[in-house]
Design an enzyme around this catalytic site. Structure first.
Site, mmCIF file in Angstrom:
data_model
loop_
_atom_site.group_PDB
_atom_site.id
_atom_site.type_symbol
_atom_site.label_atom_id
_atom_site.label_comp_id
_atom_site.label_asym_id
_atom_site.label_seq_id
_atom_site.Cartn_x
_atom_site.Cartn_y
_atom_site.Cartn_z
ATOM 1 N N THR A 54 0.858 -1.172 0.000
ATOM 2 C CA THR A 54 0.000 0.000 0.000
ATOM 3 C C THR A 54 0.894 1.222 0.000
ATOM 4 O OG1 THR A 54 -0.038 0.043 2.396
ATOM 5 C CG2 THR A 54 -1.855 -1.089 1.319
ATOM 6 N N GLY A 55 0.381 2.302 -0.501
ATOM 7 C CA GLY A 55 1.135 3.561 -0.476
ATOM 8 C C GLY A 55 0.186 4.646 -0.073
ATOM 9 N N THR A 56 0.574 5.861 -0.321
ATOM 10 C CA THR A 56 -0.257 6.992 0.048
ATOM 11 C C THR A 56 -1.551 6.989 -0.756
ATOM 12 O OG1 THR A 56 1.846 8.131 0.182
ATOM 13 C CG2 THR A 56 -0.115 9.451 0.526
ATOM 14 N N PHE A 57 -1.457 6.564 -1.989
ATOM 15 C CA PHE A 57 -2.598 6.736 -2.876
ATOM 16 C C PHE A 57 -3.274 5.445 -3.275
ATOM 17 C CE2 PHE A 57 0.788 9.787 -3.866
ATOM 18 C CZ PHE A 57 0.207 10.881 -3.271
ATOM 19 N N ARG A 59 -3.562 0.867 -3.401
ATOM 20 C CA ARG A 59 -3.364 -0.458 -2.844
ATOM 21 C C ARG A 59 -3.066 -1.352 -4.029
ATOM 22 N NH1 ARG A 59 -5.229 -3.513 1.496
ATOM 23 N NH2 ARG A 59 -5.863 -1.570 2.452
ATOM 24 N N VAL A 60 -2.080 -2.215 -3.871
ATOM 25 C CA VAL A 60 -1.742 -3.123 -4.965
ATOM 26 C C VAL A 60 -2.026 -4.550 -4.505
ATOM 27 C CG1 VAL A 60 0.078 -3.972 -6.483
ATOM 28 C CG2 VAL A 60 0.002 -1.547 -5.876
ATOM 29 N N LYS A 84 -3.175 -2.543 -9.424
ATOM 30 C CA LYS A 84 -3.060 -1.315 -8.625
ATOM 31 C C LYS A 84 -4.404 -0.616 -8.626
ATOM 32 C CE LYS A 84 -0.269 2.845 -7.939
ATOM 33 N NZ LYS A 84 1.076 3.427 -8.062
ATOM 34 N N ASP A 181 10.386 9.337 -7.934
ATOM 35 C CA ASP A 181 10.118 8.689 -6.643
ATOM 36 C C ASP A 181 11.028 7.499 -6.408
ATOM 37 O OD1 ASP A 181 8.955 8.578 -4.161
ATOM 38 O OD2 ASP A 181 7.120 7.589 -4.819
ATOM 39 N N LYS A 183 13.345 5.093 -4.641
ATOM 40 C CA LYS A 183 13.586 4.663 -3.260
ATOM 41 C C LYS A 183 13.484 3.149 -3.237
ATOM 42 C CE LYS A 183 8.704 5.471 -2.082
ATOM 43 N NZ LYS A 183 7.741 6.056 -1.148
ATOM 44 N N ASN A 186 10.204 1.266 -3.947
ATOM 45 C CA ASN A 186 9.630 1.216 -5.291
ATOM 46 C C ASN A 186 10.446 0.362 -6.248
ATOM 47 O OD1 ASN A 186 7.387 2.729 -4.700
ATOM 48 N ND2 ASN A 186 8.280 4.672 -5.354
ATOM 49 N N ASP A 199 5.750 1.757 -9.494
ATOM 50 C CA ASP A 199 5.174 3.018 -9.041
ATOM 51 C C ASP A 199 5.569 4.222 -9.894
ATOM 52 O OD1 ASP A 199 3.916 5.010 -7.747
ATOM 53 O OD2 ASP A 199 4.924 4.766 -5.814
ATOM 54 N N THR A 222 9.532 11.454 -2.014
ATOM 55 C CA THR A 222 9.547 10.914 -0.670
ATOM 56 C C THR A 222 10.573 11.719 0.126
ATOM 57 O OG1 THR A 222 8.830 8.757 -1.428
ATOM 58 C CG2 THR A 222 10.033 8.814 0.660
HETATM 59 N N1 LIG Z 1 3.836 -5.049 -10.417
HETATM 60 C C1 LIG Z 1 3.932 -5.280 -9.101
HETATM 61 N N2 LIG Z 1 4.203 -6.522 -8.639
HETATM 62 C C2 LIG Z 1 4.306 -6.733 -7.312
HETATM 63 N N3 LIG Z 1 4.144 -5.806 -6.372
HETATM 64 C C3 LIG Z 1 3.881 -4.559 -6.746
HETATM 65 C C4 LIG Z 1 3.749 -4.217 -8.139
HETATM 66 N N4 LIG Z 1 3.489 -2.898 -8.207
HETATM 67 C C5 LIG Z 1 3.464 -2.434 -6.941
HETATM 68 N N5 LIG Z 1 3.688 -3.425 -6.042
HETATM 69 C C6 LIG Z 1 3.743 -3.299 -4.574
HETATM 70 O O1 LIG Z 1 2.808 -2.353 -4.101
HETATM 71 C C7 LIG Z 1 3.470 -1.303 -3.397
HETATM 72 C C8 LIG Z 1 2.712 -0.011 -3.566
HETATM 73 O O2 LIG Z 1 2.614 0.308 -4.933
HETATM 74 P P1 LIG Z 1 2.901 1.766 -5.441
HETATM 75 O O3 LIG Z 1 4.258 2.180 -4.980
HETATM 76 O O4 LIG Z 1 2.664 1.790 -6.899
HETATM 77 O O5 LIG Z 1 1.787 2.598 -4.642
HETATM 78 P P2 LIG Z 1 1.741 4.115 -4.257
HETATM 79 O O6 LIG Z 1 0.491 4.363 -3.515
HETATM 80 O O7 LIG Z 1 1.948 4.928 -5.486
HETATM 81 O O8 LIG Z 1 2.972 4.302 -3.273
HETATM 82 P P3 LIG Z 1 3.732 5.624 -2.804
HETATM 83 O O9 LIG Z 1 3.375 5.906 -1.392
HETATM 84 O O10 LIG Z 1 5.194 5.278 -2.921
HETATM 85 O O11 LIG Z 1 3.336 6.712 -3.745
HETATM 86 C C9 LIG Z 1 4.885 -1.301 -3.967
HETATM 87 O O12 LIG Z 1 5.810 -0.717 -3.095
HETATM 88 C C10 LIG Z 1 5.110 -2.787 -4.162
HETATM 89 O O13 LIG Z 1 5.457 -3.423 -2.967
HETATM 90 MG MG LIG Z 2 5.367 3.521 -3.982
#
Ligand SMILES: Nc1ncnc2c1ncn2[C@@H]1O[C@H](COP(=O)(O)OP(=O)(O)OP(=O)(O)O)[C@@H](O)[C@H]1O
Ligand SMILES: [Mg+2]
Lengths: 378, 461
Positions: A54-57, A59-60, A84, A181, A183, A186, A199, A222
């Site tokens: 999960t991130g700020t925006f 859920r994957v 995502k 981004d 880090k 990601n 991401d 970040t």
């Molecule tokens: N293609 C993928 N395969 C496996 N896991 C993934 C994939 N894409 C994303 N993830 C997992 O999901 C997490 C969150 O995805 P992502 O970074 O795209 O979300 P976000 O909400 O944009 O995060 P952030 O807070 O960094 O902006 C990733 O850190 C990773 O662990």
């Molecule tokens: Mg991320």
């Protein structure tokens, strides 16, 4: 729909490391790959296995086709994806409409690069936006880094080198795409231990307007990895990614970033006011120190990667001495860490997260009226 | 030819100290200053690994800092050295300075826990291959074993970090609507006080005069008529930065991150902010939950408020306008005419502003030429000996041939009014774009347009 990118091998002529001209190394990334972005999916086409991150925006979730019948653990050829999911209400509330549109557009443009998570399709329904990505089973490099606390220089060099290739591709071959981004969270590992950059939530094609490259002003990233010009709102360019790479190599080698504090304001103060300082322990080689300092240079007219020669100059840096860039791009050797993956849909390399409780604001008809036009091309 | 950045920072700090202290024995003073700086730096890198009691090892208390009027940072709080939760107060009004904070007990000590069930393959593959011959001659690389506790900072929060983002902004020049920053009338005294209050703040310290003026103008008065009014609530979204004009405000932090119901819901009082202090600066960067609650501590207080979008927009519009101006200027310079717009934009990125008063010498006849100049505002004139050979106005440029060679300047250029120039050295130019020979001689250098360059008085054949 099950196409993967692993087969896209480059047909590049041999180039000696360091002297490589940046322009010839990218056939792999450019291999035209038909994307079925137009094929329409709906959520019911998939079953959710579990949340991967999960991130700020967003859920994957790990998903598989709803039609799959074999138990996931036994399915040696399982078709699995990372879905995502972005809630429209959240996207609007957090003012990320532009960002998700860019994310979708850039991902579609860069699909097929060996070190970038591959977008298969995107779709939306009343409440959410969805990106269907190839599942990268090795988990976040972040988990391995925290586990091992830090990496040996050769290990750090391997990952840094793959990232250099990605940045070269985005900045120079894609006409000025800034990633913004970088880090360990990601960076994912594929089954052979290679990097997959995930991401693209902040990725943006800076491109040209009236024949001029466009800089951009939106603060994003970040905290520990923000470049000084982003903090000072000076307008930023792809140079921010090279700054972040310096921070990343530092974190690889020491286990923590050079600027850190409980209070983000204190981090920002350090970033704009303090030079990077190296600890006495662990020992960091002069080449590593030099490349970190060259990336983490306040003055963009001096920052490695941004100065003349671009990524080519980075590749020629002594820190990367001995790297065979061609072999690297063609993934000829496995990476230094091979993730323990038992079957294609295995998610044991990912941390566990509480599943979605279904709570959140409702996406009202009123909101839909106002905003759905922006989500049309999903 | 610029000096190392770290050096320049040290010299700036020294200059400030000298100005403030007016020491009689200059040499002794400078020697002491550098000694103290050295001690601090050394202590910093050592304490990073030794001194676990200091929440912010990067800012260890400097043993001699008070000699130089630097901010004392001996107290500890969860926010670390010399920080109020909002980081906004100026040094002389630091509400948290000096005394030990009641919060030192709550300093978080996060240590990475060793994960018992090792999910990584024990035989993580040997690292080899892509790194060719070199790698094989070395001992097989291994991933490091957990280091000794000593070499790992205990205070660092090792959990996953999420991203932050502000609303996206586009320069209005792009969208053709005109934007003028909001303006609130202020007395000269108020402006002075506001200037003092924001001067030392890192978010304002790099602004140029116009930007500062616009931002000072944009601050809005906010009367807080009574005691006990919550100006900001911990955990809430933050959009404003505040400067205290009159009165004082108490700061409360609840360790759970937001205000809880009940009489003690605000948490502990951690400080007071007086007139001249400020708070909430993180809100100028992006919308993050407030880290503390701020309540008026007396009747009839006054605040000045600035919102994020206005702040960021002022910076963006002026930066954007200046870049476009530079690019337009550069387009007129014949030896740069063969550059691509991309290259010109890199140069405008690297141009540095310098100011001169009437009568100041910008370029000395006979000096080796290292930089080239664009006249951003004001007027200047070129002299050969006593004789005036040219005058320059906004948009003109001179000394551009220094980008090609180091020939001595053939004339002096003197400011005839207040002058602002944008300048770039040959070295920076080469760093950005590579060897000049190839670039600038892509097309033959031919004087066209203004005629200034045809007889560039600064160039000796
Ligand atoms: N293609 C993928 N395969 C496996 N896991 C993934 C994939 N894409 C994303 N993830 C997992 O999901 C997490 C969150 O995805 P992502 O970074 O795209 O979300 P976000 O909400 O944009 O995060 P952030 O807070 O960094 O902006 C990733 O850190 C990773 O662990
Ligand atoms: Mg991320």
């Amino acid at each position: 729909m099950a196409a993967t990118v692993a087969e896209t091998q480059p047909a590049t002529p041999a180039l000696s490391a360091g002297m490589a001209s940046s322009h010839q190394l990218h056939q792999a990334g450019n291999a035209p790959k038909p994307l079925q972005l137009t094929r329409t999916f709906k959520l019911a086409d998939f079953t959710r296995v579990r949340t991967l991150g999960t991130g700020t925006f967003a859920r994957v979730c790990l998903v598989r086709p709803a039609s799959a019948t074999v138990p996931l653990e036994e399915d040696k050829n399982a078709e699995v994806y990372a879905l995502k999911i972005l809630k429209k209400t959240e996207v609007i509330k957090l003012k990320q409409i532009d960002h998700v549109r860019h994310e979708r557009a850039v991902l579609a443009d860069v699909a097929g690069h060996p070190f970038i998570t591959n977008l298969q399709a995107s779709f939306s329904d009343r409440d959410c936006l969805y990106l269907v990505l190839d599942y990268v089973p090795g988990g976040e490099l972040f988990s391995y880094l925290r586990k091992y606390r830090r990496f040996d220089e050769q290990v750090a060099r391997f990952y840094a080198a793959e990232i250099v290739l990605v940045l070269e591709y985005l900045h120079e071959k894609q006409g000025g795409v800034a990633y913004r981004d970088l880090k360990p969270e990601n960076l994912l590992l594929d089954r052979d231990g290679h990097i997959k950059l995930a991401d693209f939530g902040f990725a943006k094609r800076l491109g040209y307007k009236d024949d001029r490259p466009v800089e951009t002003y939106t603060l994003c990233g970040t905290p520990e990895y923000l470049a000084p010009e982003v903090i000072h709102n000076k307008g930023h360019t792809t140079a921010v990614d090279w700054w972040a790479l310096g921070i990343l190599i530092y974190e690889f080698l020491t286990g923590y970033p050079p600027f850190w504090h409980q209070n983000p304001i204190e981090i920002y103060k350090q970033i704009v006011e303090k030079p990077v300082v190296f600890p006495q322990e662990p020992h960091i080689s002069d080449e590593a120190k030099d490349i970190i300092k060259s990336f983490c240079t306040l003055d963009r007219s001096r920052r490695l990667g941004n100065i003349s020669g671009g990524a080519g100059r980075v590749k020629a840096h002594p820190f990367f001495h001995g790297v065979n860039w061609e072999d690297l791009l063609s993934r000829r050797q496995p990476g230094p860490i091979i993730p323990p993956i038992r079957y294609p849909g295995d998610a044991q390399c990912f941390d566990m997260y509480p599943e979605d409780d279904g709570k959140g604001d409702v996406y009202t008809a009123e909101l839909a009226n106002k905003y759905d036009q922006y989500f049309e091309d999903f | 030819m610029s000096l190392p950045e770290a050096y320049q920072l040290e010299i700036q700090a020294l200059n400030k100290q000298v100005l403030q202290t007016c020491p009689s024995d200059i040499l002794q003073f400078c020697a002491d200053f550098f000694n103290s700086r050295l001690a601090t730096e050394r202590a910093a890198s050592i304490s990073l690994f030794r001194d676990r009691g200091t929440p912010s090892p990067r800012f260890p208390p400097s043993p001699t800092s008070h000699h130089f009027g630097m901010m004392s940072s001996q107290f500890s709080s969860p926010f670390g050295a010399n920080a109020n939760p909002f980081g906004g107060s100026s040094s002389n009004a630091n509400p948290f300075g000096g005394s030990a904070s009641p919060m030192s007990s709550s300093v978080m000590h996060r240590v990475v826990e060793e994960d018992e069930n090792d999910h990584l393959a024990p035989g993580a593959s040997m690292f080899s291959g892509a790194f060719g011959g070199d790698a094989s001659t070395e001992a097989p690389p291994t991933l490091r074993a957990p280091p000794t506790a000593d070499s790992y900072p205990a205070q660092y929060n090792f959990s996953r970090r999420t991203s932050v983002s502000a609303e996206s902004l586009k320069p209005s020049a792009d969208s053709y609507d005109n934007w003028t920053p909001p303006f609130t009338e202020k007395t000269p005294e108020q402006v002075e006080r506001l200037k003092c209050a924001i001067e030392g703040n890192f978010l304002f310290s790099h602004l140029d005069d116009e930007q500062s003026a616009q931002i000072l103008g944009a601050l809005v008065e906010k009367p807080i008529p009574a005691r006990g009014i919550k100006v900001i609530s911990q955990g809430d979204a933050g959009d404003y930065f505040y400067v205290v004009e009159r009165g004082s405000f108490d700061v409360y932090v609840n360790d759970c991150g937001f205000i809880e119901p009940g009489p003690d819901g605000l948490g502990n009082k951690v400080g007071t902010i007086q007139a001249g202090g400020s708070f909430g600066e993180l809100a100028l960067m992006y919308n993050a939950p407030r880290a503390a609650t701020i309540i008026s501590a007396e009747g009839s207080c006054t605040l000045w408020a600035l919102d994020r979008v206005t702040f960021r927009r002022i910076l963006m519009e002026s930066t954007f306008a200046r870049r476009r101006m530079y690019e337009n200027f550069l387009e007129e310079v014949p030896i740069l005419s063969s550059l691509t717009p991309y290259e010109r934009s890199k140069i405008s990125d690297a141009l540095e502003t310098q100011k001169f008063a009437p009568g100041d010498v910008i370029i000395h006849e006979g000096d080796p030429g290292h930089s080239f100049y664009l006249l951003e505002s004001g007027e200047a004139a070129a002299y050969k000996g006593e004789e005036k050979v040219l005058s320059y106005k906004k948009g003109d440029f001179f000394g551009e041939l220094a980008l090609l060679n180091d020939a001595p300047r053939a004339a002096s250029v003197i400011a005839t009014s207040d002058v602002k120039v944008a300048t770039l050295g040959k070295n920076a130019f080469q760093r950005l774009l590579g060897p000049v020979e190839g670039l600038l001689r892509r097309t033959r250098y031919q004087g066209v347009k203004t005629g200034v360059e045809e007889m560039d008085p600064l160039h000796t054949e």
